[in-house]
Design a protein around this motif. Sequence first.
Motif, PDB file in Angstrom:
ATOM      1  N   THR A  19       0.823  -1.109   0.071  1.00 52.32           N
ATOM      2  CA  THR A  19      -0.121  -0.132   0.003  1.00 52.32           C
ATOM      3  C   THR A  19       0.892   1.149   0.102  1.00 52.32           C
ATOM      4  O   THR A  19       2.056   1.248   0.335  1.00 52.32           O
ATOM      5  CB  THR A  19      -0.993   0.156   1.207  1.00 52.32           C
ATOM      6  OG1 THR A  19      -1.804  -1.204   1.254  1.00 52.32           O
ATOM      7  CG2 THR A  19      -1.599   1.137   1.486  1.00 52.32           C
ATOM      8  N   ASP A  20       0.321   2.452  -0.480  1.00 53.10           N
ATOM      9  CA  ASP A  20       0.982   3.444  -0.610  1.00 53.10           C
ATOM     10  C   ASP A  20       0.661   4.067   0.950  1.00 53.10           C
ATOM     11  O   ASP A  20      -0.228   4.860   1.077  1.00 53.10           O
ATOM     12  CB  ASP A  20       0.652   4.595  -1.650  1.00 53.10           C
ATOM     13  CG  ASP A  20       1.260   5.652  -1.705  1.00 53.10           C
ATOM     14  OD1 ASP A  20       1.990   6.335  -0.627  1.00 53.10           O
ATOM     15  OD2 ASP A  20       1.556   6.541  -2.441  1.00 53.10           O
ATOM     16  N   ASN A  21       1.534   3.751   1.968  1.00 54.94           N
ATOM     17  CA  ASN A  21       1.215   3.820   3.297  1.00 54.94           C
ATOM     18  C   ASN A  21       1.341   5.170   3.609  1.00 54.94           C
ATOM     19  O   ASN A  21       0.636   5.828   4.496  1.00 54.94           O
ATOM     20  CB  ASN A  21       2.121   3.014   4.286  1.00 54.94           C
ATOM     21  CG  ASN A  21       1.517   1.458   4.295  1.00 54.94           C
ATOM     22  OD1 ASN A  21       0.512   1.258   4.796  1.00 54.94           O
ATOM     23  ND2 ASN A  21       2.312   0.734   3.481  1.00 54.94           N
ATOM     24  N   PHE A  22       2.212   6.183   3.132  1.00 54.93           N
ATOM     25  CA  PHE A  22       2.267   7.495   3.379  1.00 54.93           C
ATOM     26  C   PHE A  22       1.165   8.158   2.827  1.00 54.93           C
ATOM     27  O   PHE A  22       0.592   9.034   3.471  1.00 54.93           O
ATOM     28  CB  PHE A  22       3.569   7.978   2.540  1.00 54.93           C
ATOM     29  CG  PHE A  22       3.896   9.427   3.289  1.00 54.93           C
ATOM     30  CD1 PHE A  22       4.842   9.678   4.115  1.00 54.93           C
ATOM     31  CD2 PHE A  22       3.576  10.411   2.417  1.00 54.93           C
ATOM     32  CE1 PHE A  22       5.261  10.842   4.681  1.00 54.93           C
ATOM     33  CE2 PHE A  22       3.731  11.884   2.942  1.00 54.93           C
ATOM     34  CZ  PHE A  22       4.656  12.050   4.015  1.00 54.93           C
ATOM     35  N   GLN A  23       0.632   7.889   1.573  1.00 51.76           N
ATOM     36  CA  GLN A  23      -0.463   8.713   1.196  1.00 51.76           C
ATOM     37  C   GLN A  23      -1.725   8.077   1.979  1.00 51.76           C
ATOM     38  O   GLN A  23      -2.815   8.784   2.040  1.00 51.76           O
ATOM     39  CB  GLN A  23      -0.710   7.991  -0.190  1.00 51.76           C
ATOM     40  CG  GLN A  23      -2.177   8.464  -0.964  1.00 51.76           C
ATOM     41  CD  GLN A  23      -3.029   7.154  -0.978  1.00 51.76           C
ATOM     42  OE1 GLN A  23      -2.668   6.180  -0.480  1.00 51.76           O
ATOM     43  NE2 GLN A  23      -4.183   7.640  -1.208  1.00 51.76           N
ATOM     44  N   GLY A  24      -1.784   6.783   2.451  1.00 52.99           N
ATOM     45  CA  GLY A  24      -2.763   6.475   3.200  1.00 52.99           C
ATOM     46  C   GLY A  24      -2.901   7.186   4.692  1.00 52.99           C
ATOM     47  O   GLY A  24      -3.747   7.602   5.076  1.00 52.99           O
ATOM     48  N   GLY A  25      -1.595   7.526   5.076  1.00 51.90           N
ATOM     49  CA  GLY A  25      -1.230   8.175   6.217  1.00 51.90           C
ATOM     50  C   GLY A  25      -1.994   9.656   6.197  1.00 51.90           C
ATOM     51  O   GLY A  25      -2.630  10.263   6.962  1.00 51.90           O
ATOM     52  N   GLU A  26      -1.902  10.174   4.932  1.00 48.87           N
ATOM     53  CA  GLU A  26      -2.416  11.606   4.472  1.00 48.87           C
ATOM     54  C   GLU A  26      -3.898  11.373   4.519  1.00 48.87           C
ATOM     55  O   GLU A  26      -4.560  12.577   5.237  1.00 48.87           O
ATOM     56  CB  GLU A  26      -1.630  12.010   3.165  1.00 48.87           C
ATOM     57  CG  GLU A  26      -0.351  12.432   3.199  1.00 48.87           C
ATOM     58  CD  GLU A  26       0.109  12.658   1.763  1.00 48.87           C
ATOM     59  OE1 GLU A  26       0.836  13.602   1.653  1.00 48.87           O
ATOM     60  OE2 GLU A  26      -0.405  11.998   0.903  1.00 48.87           O
ATOM     61  N   LEU A  27      -4.541  10.473   3.998  1.00 50.64           N
ATOM     62  CA  LEU A  27      -5.538  10.502   4.064  1.00 50.64           C
ATOM     63  C   LEU A  27      -6.231  10.217   5.453  1.00 50.64           C
ATOM     64  O   LEU A  27      -7.503  10.977   6.066  1.00 50.64           O
ATOM     65  CB  LEU A  27      -6.382   9.220   3.360  1.00 50.64           C
ATOM     66  CG  LEU A  27      -6.383   8.948   2.026  1.00 50.64           C
ATOM     67  CD1 LEU A  27      -6.736   7.696   1.428  1.00 50.64           C
ATOM     68  CD2 LEU A  27      -6.907  10.071   1.287  1.00 50.64           C
ATOM     69  N   ALA A  28      -5.773   9.786   6.427  1.00 41.05           N
ATOM     70  CA  ALA A  28      -5.727   9.751   7.974  1.00 41.05           C
ATOM     71  C   ALA A  28      -5.924  11.101   8.407  1.00 41.05           C
ATOM     72  O   ALA A  28      -6.829  11.432   9.286  1.00 41.05           O
ATOM     73  CB  ALA A  28      -5.343   8.588   8.533  1.00 41.05           C
ATOM     74  N   GLY A  29      -4.927  11.756   8.061  1.00 37.89           N
ATOM     75  CA  GLY A  29      -4.875  13.116   8.658  1.00 37.89           C
ATOM     76  C   GLY A  29      -6.024  14.091   8.196  1.00 37.89           C
ATOM     77  O   GLY A  29      -6.696  14.831   9.069  1.00 37.89           O
ATOM     78  N   LYS A  30      -6.348  13.875   7.009  1.00 43.42           N
ATOM     79  CA  LYS A  30      -7.447  14.806   6.391  1.00 43.42           C
ATOM     80  C   LYS A  30      -8.862  14.294   7.112  1.00 43.42           C
ATOM     81  O   LYS A  30      -9.947  15.161   7.361  1.00 43.42           O
ATOM     82  CB  LYS A  30      -7.614  14.233   4.986  1.00 43.42           C
ATOM     83  CG  LYS A  30      -6.425  15.175   4.186  1.00 43.42           C
ATOM     84  CD  LYS A  30      -6.545  14.754   2.790  1.00 43.42           C
ATOM     85  CE  LYS A  30      -5.375  15.161   1.581  1.00 43.42           C
ATOM     86  NZ  LYS A  30      -5.300  14.817   0.410  1.00 43.42           N
ATOM     87  N   ALA A  31      -8.825  13.150   7.553  1.00 38.59           N
ATOM     88  CA  ALA A  31     -10.119  12.487   8.205  1.00 38.59           C
ATOM     89  C   ALA A  31     -10.155  13.075   9.672  1.00 38.59           C
ATOM     90  O   ALA A  31     -11.309  13.428  10.099  1.00 38.59           O
ATOM     91  CB  ALA A  31     -10.096  10.835   8.114  1.00 38.59           C
ATOM     92  N   MET A  32      -8.941  13.301  10.111  1.00 37.27           N
ATOM     93  CA  MET A  32      -8.728  13.706  11.528  1.00 37.27           C
ATOM     94  C   MET A  32      -9.139  15.173  11.704  1.00 37.27           C
ATOM     95  O   MET A  32     -10.023  15.572  12.342  1.00 37.27           O
ATOM     96  CB  MET A  32      -7.407  13.454  12.149  1.00 37.27           C
ATOM     97  CG  MET A  32      -7.122  14.036  13.502  1.00 37.27           C
ATOM     98  SD  MET A  32      -8.265  13.068  14.677  1.00 37.27           S
ATOM     99  CE  MET A  32      -7.346  11.646  14.647  1.00 37.27           C
TER     100      MET A  32
END
Length: 346
Positions: free
Chosen positions: A162-175
């Motif tokens: 997975t593009d985990n960095f990009q996934g982390g960015e999605l998590a940040g936006k959700a937060m």
Amino acid sequence: MKKLLTLIPAIYLTAWLGCGGGGTESFEQPSNGGNGDTNSSEQTNPEQGNTSKPAKDKGVIAYTPLTLSNPFFKVIGDHIKAEAEKNGYTVQMVDPDMDVKKQSDQIEDFIAKNVTAIVLVPCDRLSVGPAVQAANRAGIPVFTVDAKCAAENAKIEGHVGTDNFQGGELAGKAMIEALGDAGGKVLILDFKKANSCVLRVGGFKKVIDAHNKTATGKIEIVSELDGNGDRTKGYQSTADALQAHEDLNAIFAINDPSALGAYTAVKEANREDKIKIIGFDGQLDGKQAIKEGKIFADPIQHPDKMGRQIVQMIVKYQAGEKFEAETLIPATLYTKSEADNDPALK
């Protein structure tokens, strides 16, 4: 075969990057039957509709994940098996149960059996290095899926994850969406032994830092604790954080099991109406928790694609064809809106 004397002592983890598991090895014998039910972001049967006769046996692809107790890694394995058999390979699947020493012994066994290729999800991104080097010396190609090997001088032929960095960015936006204009104080439940989880936290922090430069209501990361990727440790670390930070507003957990453990601690403290939780993975129980309002959102992974694509990479390697050494599959954000329309949920 000699034992790997240079192996760094195993780091004995109390659980897995999804949930606790048993300590026995699981061997997948080649067959054309179904794979059973699994909890994952993609619950398709990898062998459904595959009526074509498999090609002549070309060898064995060996798979040692972090643990088969986690449905996520079982889904990867099931799709490795289906894609391998379609291309004329058989699969040996074993369970190291989060134990890097056991995983290294399994790799040693693969070498003794002269398998065609090894697919690895490292139990420890550094300590597994000597075992990978032994496979390199034996001329057996090693591939990683989901999590990378970061050991020096350990050659990995290809990686799918997975593009985990990009996934982390999605998590940040959700937060940011979960906390709104007021902002708030956040706990991170991390798992630093896995490179994939380090990347998730990195992407999350990047988005939060950028947000704080212009936002009136800042988001403050007040604590970053080890969640070990499992419910038990996620619960324990959250319980400790709740005592230390009575005004905690939200939690980012690097996977669903630690997020669900966090929710249990939050509920016991009667603060579930005050604290938002962002998870990661998109396992079935995580999705169900999103539908029930226990978790706000998840960046979800696609383990079925990982399993298929890592085998396709091995096939190209064996044929001497060129291929991209790294394939990263973007995560997608899963919220209550998606959960309410998900036919797989109750």
